[in-house]
Design a protein around this motif. Structure first.
Motif, PDB file in Angstrom:
ATOM      1  N   LEU A  74      53.926  42.065  44.898  1.00 48.03           N
ATOM      2  CA  LEU A  74      54.754  41.037  45.768  1.00 48.03           C
ATOM      3  C   LEU A  74      54.363  41.163  47.091  1.00 48.03           C
ATOM      4  CD1 LEU A  74      58.092  41.950  44.206  1.00 48.03           C
ATOM      5  CD2 LEU A  74      57.113  39.741  44.395  1.00 48.03           C
ATOM      6  N   THR A  75      54.194  40.358  47.811  1.00 46.53           N
ATOM      7  CA  THR A  75      53.907  40.434  49.570  1.00 46.53           C
ATOM      8  C   THR A  75      54.804  39.802  50.273  1.00 46.53           C
ATOM      9  OG1 THR A  75      52.531  38.049  49.463  1.00 46.53           O
ATOM     10  CG2 THR A  75      51.360  40.201  48.796  1.00 46.53           C
ATOM     11  N   SER A  76      54.979  39.798  51.100  1.00 48.14           N
ATOM     12  CA  SER A  76      56.117  38.991  52.195  1.00 48.14           C
ATOM     13  C   SER A  76      55.807  37.522  52.276  1.00 48.14           C
ATOM     14  CB  SER A  76      55.902  39.663  53.599  1.00 48.14           C
ATOM     15  OG  SER A  76      54.621  39.254  54.169  1.00 48.14           O
ATOM     16  N   ASN A  77      54.708  37.266  52.086  1.00 43.26           N
ATOM     17  CA  ASN A  77      54.537  35.696  51.935  1.00 43.26           C
ATOM     18  C   ASN A  77      55.061  35.167  50.735  1.00 43.26           C
ATOM     19  OD1 ASN A  77      53.114  35.250  54.615  1.00 43.26           O
ATOM     20  ND2 ASN A  77      51.233  35.602  53.708  1.00 43.26           N
ATOM     21  N   LEU A  78      54.941  35.966  49.528  1.00 44.68           N
ATOM     22  CA  LEU A  78      55.338  35.472  48.395  1.00 44.68           C
ATOM     23  C   LEU A  78      56.905  35.362  48.443  1.00 44.68           C
ATOM     24  CD1 LEU A  78      52.759  37.159  45.708  1.00 44.68           C
ATOM     25  CD2 LEU A  78      53.177  34.542  46.109  1.00 44.68           C
ATOM     26  N   VAL A  79      57.251  36.558  48.708  1.00 43.88           N
ATOM     27  CA  VAL A  79      58.773  36.646  48.730  1.00 43.88           C
ATOM     28  C   VAL A  79      59.599  35.496  49.575  1.00 43.88           C
ATOM     29  CG1 VAL A  79      60.690  37.952  49.625  1.00 43.88           C
ATOM     30  CG2 VAL A  79      58.868  39.123  48.512  1.00 43.88           C
ATOM     31  N   GLU A  80      58.895  35.263  50.832  1.00 41.88           N
ATOM     32  CA  GLU A  80      59.371  34.041  51.589  1.00 41.88           C
ATOM     33  C   GLU A  80      59.339  32.853  50.967  1.00 41.88           C
ATOM     34  OE1 GLU A  80      58.473  31.638  55.814  1.00 41.88           O
ATOM     35  OE2 GLU A  80      57.198  33.376  55.182  1.00 41.88           O
ATOM     36  N   ALA A  81      58.172  32.569  50.140  1.00 42.42           N
ATOM     37  CA  ALA A  81      57.871  31.328  49.418  1.00 42.42           C
ATOM     38  C   ALA A  81      59.116  31.353  48.039  1.00 42.42           C
ATOM     39  CB  ALA A  81      56.548  31.326  48.705  1.00 42.42           C
ATOM     40  N   PHE A  82      59.099  32.299  47.431  1.00 43.08           N
ATOM     41  CA  PHE A  82      60.314  32.270  46.293  1.00 43.08           C
ATOM     42  C   PHE A  82      61.720  32.147  47.010  1.00 43.08           C
ATOM     43  CE2 PHE A  82      57.101  35.618  44.134  1.00 43.08           C
ATOM     44  CZ  PHE A  82      56.519  34.616  43.990  1.00 43.08           C
TER      45      PHE A  82
END
Length: 352
Positions: free
Chosen positions: A130-138
């Motif tokens: 998990l990364t901050s960019n992925l969390v934002e996209a999810f």
């Protein structure tokens, strides 16, 4: 099979080179259920468990799925085509997993396609990437997340998961503190971690995760393998679930009912019929369809429609597996169990 799939790819490109023309965000939960009402009535699949990736960066002791073997994985275009057809067949919910799905570089575009089509998605991951960019996209896609975490002890984690990755998981969980959509933390009870399951559940609830506690299964068709370090005495594992219920650490609703089902199963009682092949199906990354991950495939969605594949299911084999109560995995029983326990489902604290 690989040759047939390759021959099919050009035809699919001609039919699905353009994105699906669905507009707006996905429908609400009640709209999705209403759209799949016919399937509920005639007992056709509403849920697809999709292995988006056949690769994994863990080596869990209880996993016997054929991973990291270089098999064909559908492209984004093929996945979009397949799931557009499945939506037309009444499927409304997707549990997207692996392997480890975050190993797919095109995972976010795939999720965008599925949301655009209209599916409710739960992404199942080990949480190590998990990364901050992925969390934002999810977050933007309103995807529900399920993170696997069996222990807070680094040594035990490595023994169970086959990799020293607990720090990465905990860092990923921190990124989800403000996550706006349903988030679950799944803990599998085994001999190694059974004495600290309550601690993991409390850890989850302190961070606003919904704890899902299940039992390790072995010798279940293609799914669970025997791992002596993880294998438990049924009475001791049952005591774990009884303790969770007695201490009232699980949230009200369906997740408590699932714990009760685990108590019944570990007590040797026969569970109600499994949903495999009825309300749910399993799809691997190559497009092969089976009633569940524990049973053999019956066809490929790059070559046949879901209706054609459903007609090939060995219903007697599914019934024999269900009669043995060989497992009570949530993915295979969730919809039928919710229908049998509507009040518990209503009480579950999930805001879709």
């Amino acid at each position: 099979m690989l040759i047939q799939i390759e021959r099919t790819r050009q035809k699919l490109h001609d039919r699905s080179s353009r994105p699906a023309t669905f507009e707006g965000r996905r429908p609400g939960l009640h709209q999705a259920l209403w759209g799949g009402l016919t399937n509920l009535i005639v007992q056709r699949p509403l849920l697809a468990i999709f292995q988006a990736c056949l690769r994994c960066n863990s080596s869990c002791g209880y996993c016997n799925l054929p991973l990291n073997v270089g098999r064909y994985e559908m492209s984004r275009d093929e996945i979009r085509h397949v799931f557009t057809e499945l939506y037309g067949e009444g499927v409304r919910f997707v549990f997207l997993q692996g392997g480890e799905p975050l190993l797919r570089r095109d995972l976010v575009p795939i999720l965008q396609d599925l949301v655009q089509i209209g599916f409710h998605i739960t992404l199942i991951t080990n949480g190590t990437r998990l990364t901050s960019n992925l969390v934002e996209a999810f977050n933007k896609l309103a995807v529900s997340l399920s993170i696997s975490l069996d222990t807070l002890d680094p040594l035990k984690y490595e023994r169970i998961r086959g990799a020293d990755q607990l720090d990465q998981v905990l860092a990923g969980l921190e990124l989800l503190r403000g996550y706006r959509h349903p988030k679950f933390l799944t803990c599998i009870v085994s001999e190694i971690n059974r004495q600290e399951v309550t601690q993991v559940v409390r850890f989850a609830r302190e961070r606003d995760f919904l704890p899902v506690v299940g039992a390790y299964h072995w010798d279940v068709g293609l799914y669970g393998k025997q791992e002596p370090l993880l294998m438990y005495e049924r009475e001791q594992a049952r005591a774990v679930f009884e303790g969770l219920l007695k201490e009232n650490v699980l949230p009200a609703g369906y997740l408590r009912q699932y714990a009760k089902d685990n108590v019944a199963w570990l007590s040797g009682k026969t569970l109600r019929p499994c949903d495999a092949g009825r309300y749910s199906i399993a799809i691997d990354a190559s497009g092969n369809v089976s009633p569940c991950l524990s049973l053999p495939e019956a066809g490929n969605l790059l070559e046949s429609s879901l209706s054609e594949i459903l007609a090939r299911f060995d219903r007697q084999a599914i019934q024999r597996c269900s009669d043995r109560s060989s497992c009570n995995r949530l993915d295979g029983r969730v919809i039928g169990s919710v229908l049998r326990h509507p009040i518990a489902a209503w009480q579950t604290p999930v805001q879709w």
